[in-house]
Design an enzyme around this catalytic site. Sequence first.
Site, mmCIF file in Angstrom:
data_model
loop_
_atom_site.group_PDB
_atom_site.id
_atom_site.type_symbol
_atom_site.label_atom_id
_atom_site.label_comp_id
_atom_site.label_asym_id
_atom_site.label_seq_id
_atom_site.Cartn_x
_atom_site.Cartn_y
_atom_site.Cartn_z
ATOM 1 N N LYS A 50 0.835 -1.219 0.000
ATOM 2 C CA LYS A 50 0.000 0.000 0.000
ATOM 3 C C LYS A 50 0.866 1.265 0.000
ATOM 4 O O LYS A 50 0.673 2.172 -0.785
ATOM 5 C CB LYS A 50 -0.921 -0.057 1.225
ATOM 6 C CG LYS A 50 -1.851 1.110 1.457
ATOM 7 C CD LYS A 50 -1.302 2.228 2.275
ATOM 8 C CE LYS A 50 -0.744 1.899 3.607
ATOM 9 N NZ LYS A 50 -1.708 1.514 4.619
ATOM 10 N N ALA A 115 -1.638 -25.152 9.291
ATOM 11 C CA ALA A 115 -1.547 -25.751 10.631
ATOM 12 C C ALA A 115 -2.935 -25.978 11.199
ATOM 13 O O ALA A 115 -3.848 -25.191 10.962
ATOM 14 C CB ALA A 115 -0.765 -24.822 11.544
ATOM 15 N N ILE A 193 -9.179 1.176 4.446
ATOM 16 C CA ILE A 193 -8.759 0.594 3.170
ATOM 17 C C ILE A 193 -9.479 1.273 2.011
ATOM 18 O O ILE A 193 -8.874 1.561 0.970
ATOM 19 C CB ILE A 193 -8.984 -0.939 3.170
ATOM 20 C CG1 ILE A 193 -8.087 -1.568 4.254
ATOM 21 C CG2 ILE A 193 -8.708 -1.547 1.807
ATOM 22 C CD1 ILE A 193 -8.214 -3.070 4.402
ATOM 23 N N ARG A 213 -22.151 3.423 2.585
ATOM 24 C CA ARG A 213 -23.537 3.274 3.064
ATOM 25 C C ARG A 213 -23.910 4.347 4.098
ATOM 26 O O ARG A 213 -25.068 4.612 4.325
ATOM 27 C CB ARG A 213 -23.731 1.888 3.683
ATOM 28 C CG ARG A 213 -22.904 1.656 4.934
ATOM 29 C CD ARG A 213 -23.162 0.300 5.527
ATOM 30 N NE ARG A 213 -22.361 0.074 6.731
ATOM 31 C CZ ARG A 213 -22.371 -1.046 7.413
ATOM 32 N NH1 ARG A 213 -23.117 -2.046 7.028
ATOM 33 N NH2 ARG A 213 -21.632 -1.177 8.498
ATOM 34 N N ARG A 219 -15.124 6.397 10.907
ATOM 35 C CA ARG A 219 -15.956 6.683 12.076
ATOM 36 C C ARG A 219 -15.187 6.962 13.357
ATOM 37 O O ARG A 219 -15.640 7.705 14.216
ATOM 38 C CB ARG A 219 -16.895 5.507 12.310
ATOM 39 C CG ARG A 219 -18.204 5.720 11.621
ATOM 40 C CD ARG A 219 -19.272 5.025 12.308
ATOM 41 N NE ARG A 219 -19.327 3.628 11.860
ATOM 42 C CZ ARG A 219 -20.249 2.805 12.303
ATOM 43 N NH1 ARG A 219 -21.107 3.198 13.209
ATOM 44 N NH2 ARG A 219 -20.285 1.576 11.862
ATOM 45 N N ASP A 330 -4.644 -9.159 14.958
ATOM 46 C CA ASP A 330 -5.933 -8.951 14.284
ATOM 47 C C ASP A 330 -6.942 -10.075 14.506
ATOM 48 O O ASP A 330 -8.140 -9.866 14.330
ATOM 49 C CB ASP A 330 -5.722 -8.842 12.758
ATOM 50 C CG ASP A 330 -4.931 -7.605 12.367
ATOM 51 O OD1 ASP A 330 -4.499 -6.863 13.265
ATOM 52 O OD2 ASP A 330 -4.750 -7.388 11.158
ATOM 53 N N HIS A 469 11.159 26.733 11.950
ATOM 54 C CA HIS A 469 10.571 27.494 10.850
ATOM 55 C C HIS A 469 11.416 27.381 9.593
ATOM 56 O O HIS A 469 12.646 27.415 9.691
ATOM 57 C CB HIS A 469 10.472 28.965 11.277
ATOM 58 C CG HIS A 469 9.821 29.825 10.268
ATOM 59 N ND1 HIS A 469 8.460 29.781 10.009
ATOM 60 C CD2 HIS A 469 10.335 30.756 9.420
ATOM 61 C CE1 HIS A 469 8.183 30.669 9.058
ATOM 62 N NE2 HIS A 469 9.300 31.261 8.687
HETATM 63 P P1 NDP Z 1 -12.780 -0.560 8.562
HETATM 64 O O1 NDP Z 1 -13.338 -1.223 9.742
HETATM 65 O O2 NDP Z 1 -11.800 0.542 8.725
HETATM 66 O O3 NDP Z 1 -13.971 0.008 7.675
HETATM 67 C C1 NDP Z 1 -14.961 -0.822 7.173
HETATM 68 C C2 NDP Z 1 -15.909 0.044 6.386
HETATM 69 O O4 NDP Z 1 -16.800 -0.797 5.674
HETATM 70 C C3 NDP Z 1 -16.732 0.953 7.273
HETATM 71 O O5 NDP Z 1 -16.810 2.211 6.656
HETATM 72 C C4 NDP Z 1 -18.081 0.271 7.299
HETATM 73 O O6 NDP Z 1 -19.144 1.173 7.338
HETATM 74 C C5 NDP Z 1 -18.132 -0.401 5.948
HETATM 75 N N1 NDP Z 1 -18.946 -1.596 5.958
HETATM 76 C C6 NDP Z 1 -18.956 -2.597 6.865
HETATM 77 N N2 NDP Z 1 -19.832 -3.546 6.523
HETATM 78 C C7 NDP Z 1 -20.406 -3.132 5.373
HETATM 79 C C8 NDP Z 1 -21.397 -3.671 4.528
HETATM 80 N N3 NDP Z 1 -21.985 -4.817 4.815
HETATM 81 N N4 NDP Z 1 -21.743 -2.967 3.429
HETATM 82 C C9 NDP Z 1 -21.155 -1.794 3.147
HETATM 83 N N5 NDP Z 1 -20.201 -1.224 3.908
HETATM 84 C C10 NDP Z 1 -19.843 -1.893 5.005
HETATM 85 O O7 NDP Z 1 -12.223 -1.741 7.670
HETATM 86 P P2 NDP Z 1 -11.135 -1.801 6.541
HETATM 87 O O8 NDP Z 1 -11.442 -3.053 5.800
HETATM 88 O O9 NDP Z 1 -11.019 -0.532 5.802
HETATM 89 O O10 NDP Z 1 -9.801 -2.019 7.379
HETATM 90 C C11 NDP Z 1 -9.723 -3.011 8.399
HETATM 91 C C12 NDP Z 1 -8.792 -2.569 9.477
HETATM 92 O O11 NDP Z 1 -7.452 -2.696 9.035
HETATM 93 C C13 NDP Z 1 -8.932 -1.112 9.887
HETATM 94 O O12 NDP Z 1 -9.958 -0.914 10.809
HETATM 95 C C14 NDP Z 1 -7.573 -0.805 10.457
HETATM 96 O O13 NDP Z 1 -7.538 -1.179 11.805
HETATM 97 C C15 NDP Z 1 -6.655 -1.697 9.635
HETATM 98 N N6 NDP Z 1 -5.966 -0.918 8.602
HETATM 99 C C16 NDP Z 1 -5.078 0.035 9.004
HETATM 100 C C17 NDP Z 1 -4.421 0.807 8.084
HETATM 101 C C18 NDP Z 1 -3.475 1.865 8.568
HETATM 102 O O14 NDP Z 1 -3.050 1.805 9.715
HETATM 103 N N7 NDP Z 1 -3.153 2.860 7.756
HETATM 104 C C19 NDP Z 1 -4.620 0.636 6.655
HETATM 105 C C20 NDP Z 1 -5.587 -0.391 6.336
HETATM 106 C C21 NDP Z 1 -6.219 -1.128 7.279
HETATM 107 P P3 NDP Z 1 -19.730 1.814 8.680
HETATM 108 O O15 NDP Z 1 -18.833 2.968 9.004
HETATM 109 O O16 NDP Z 1 -21.089 2.200 8.264
HETATM 110 O O17 NDP Z 1 -19.713 0.719 9.697
#
Ligand code: NDP
Length: 484
Positions: A50, A115, A193, A213, A219, A330, A469
């Site tokens: 990434k 495993a 992501i 959505r 959030r 995780d 600065h």
């Molecule tokens: P996240 O938990 O960050 O976000 C998931 C998103 O998907 C939310 O916006 C959620 O919406 C939405 N969602 C969930 N279920 C559905 C559904 N059924 N239909 C439509 N939308 C949906 O997950 P990610 O996959 O982006 O990343 C996973 C984790 O990996 C992150 O939480 C983070 O901890 C880690 N990560 C960290 C990074 C970094 O440090 N830079 C980079 C990438 C990943 P809603 O808000 O409405 O619930």
Amino acid sequence: MTELLDFCVLGAGSGGVRAARRAASYGARTALIEEVALGGTCVNRGCIPKKLYVYAGSHRGGFSEARLFGWRGFPDASFSLSHLLSQKEDELERLRGLYAKNCASAGVSVFSGKASLKGRKGDYFAISIDGAQSQAQELRAKNVLIATGCEPLPLTEAVAADFVGGELAHSSDRVFELDRLPERVVVLGGGYIALECAGIFNALGAQTTLLHRNDSLLRSFDRGIVRHCLEGVAARGVDCRFSTRLLGLSLQPFRGGSDKTGNEIRDEICLEIEGGESILCDFVLAAIGRRARTRGLGLEALGVALDKRGKIITGADFATSVAGIYALGDVTDSPELTPIAIRQAEVLARRLFTDSDELFDARVLPRAVFASPAIASVGLSEEEARRQGKVRIYESRFVPLRASFAARAGFSDQVMLKLIERGGGEVGSGEVLGCHMVGSDAPEIIQALAPALRAGARKKDFDDVIALHPTNAEEFMTMRDFYE
Ligand code: NDP
């Protein structure tokens, strides 16, 4: 003869590798088993590729900007995803090699295969390894660590039974395997992501739409900071649509023609959205969260308890519901972040194989989303801080020197900084509860501020520091206006 081990780690991601190496360094007879590739998600399908792709995107416009600074001789820029892909593969190979070398020099026995736990035999758990290229073998270990991480949640498993075409959406794993840039991309989701990948596709030249959505993204971050970030995301050309409900996906018949680079376009995906609208694109990314990788490990038969999201339940000491089986990273309910898993691994190895009784401490957690523009945070958001009591909020928005100069070439980048001071008492006397920033160097700056917050720095401590600065970070030292 079956080898008797002190410690067997399932999963060679960031947490698993660190736990295995540390345990071996304390003298524990240690094995590490990985099904896919050393380095896990972070190295192979997450943080590292990434960040390389974010770097690739950051060069967009760089040639024109460099001309503004007096450089000459750049040809017209074009981008080759296949070149980036092969360079990325070389780099990942190098990193996997380092992981293998570090494990070997620590004395960890590394096994490749799937495993699974086969029950307890006396003081030992039996672990079988099904290797793709070798015969199944069995290990015995007194302690087992599950560090198998997460995998993307497929769209097909997140939608109602009558939703059609979920299988046409790809996960983030696929993004870093593409050898051709799709012309039009739709990203589903509103988390880390989704935002990072939308930024990458857009910066590399794909027409990018983000469908979420909900009515806002990210959030768990400060709302004001997220709003500012989104303005930057939209200004860079990502079409962000909120509160949308996706009804289904379908494959459209061959429409003929070719894309910008002359490649024939064969498949088009049509996204049908509630309200009658539809969007056509070439690639759909579902970035809608991740699920724990626990299937096929033999956890159910041993009685390892999972929560309702399928994550392994652990105590503060990483112990699961079965004595001798531990879990971290995780695959548990902790934040899905590489440095968390690494720190947990160190704490667990010390607890198991030294006389340490230390507990994991993630107070004042710095976080960053490598979106475009990047967003980073440490400490409490304004919303969290207000729930705790009175606050003073300092905010600053400005166009940094480089960006204001580059604006002559059509680039503009407004940075936002936000500092939250505990309210009450004399102005400046309150502890700094949170620092937040949007801007390309936000992750670097916020990381460096984290120790100050952990040490309980007051706003006055920031004020008393002489500013450096001209930098973007100096604004954190010079903010005087606040609202309550
Ligand atoms: P996240 O938990 O960050 O976000 C998931 C998103 O998907 C939310 O916006 C959620 O919406 C939405 N969602 C969930 N279920 C559905 C559904 N059924 N239909 C439509 N939308 C949906 O997950 P990610 O996959 O982006 O990343 C996973 C984790 O990996 C992150 O939480 C983070 O901890 C880690 N990560 C960290 C990074 C970094 O440090 N830079 C980079 C990438 C990943 P809603 O808000 O409405 O619930």
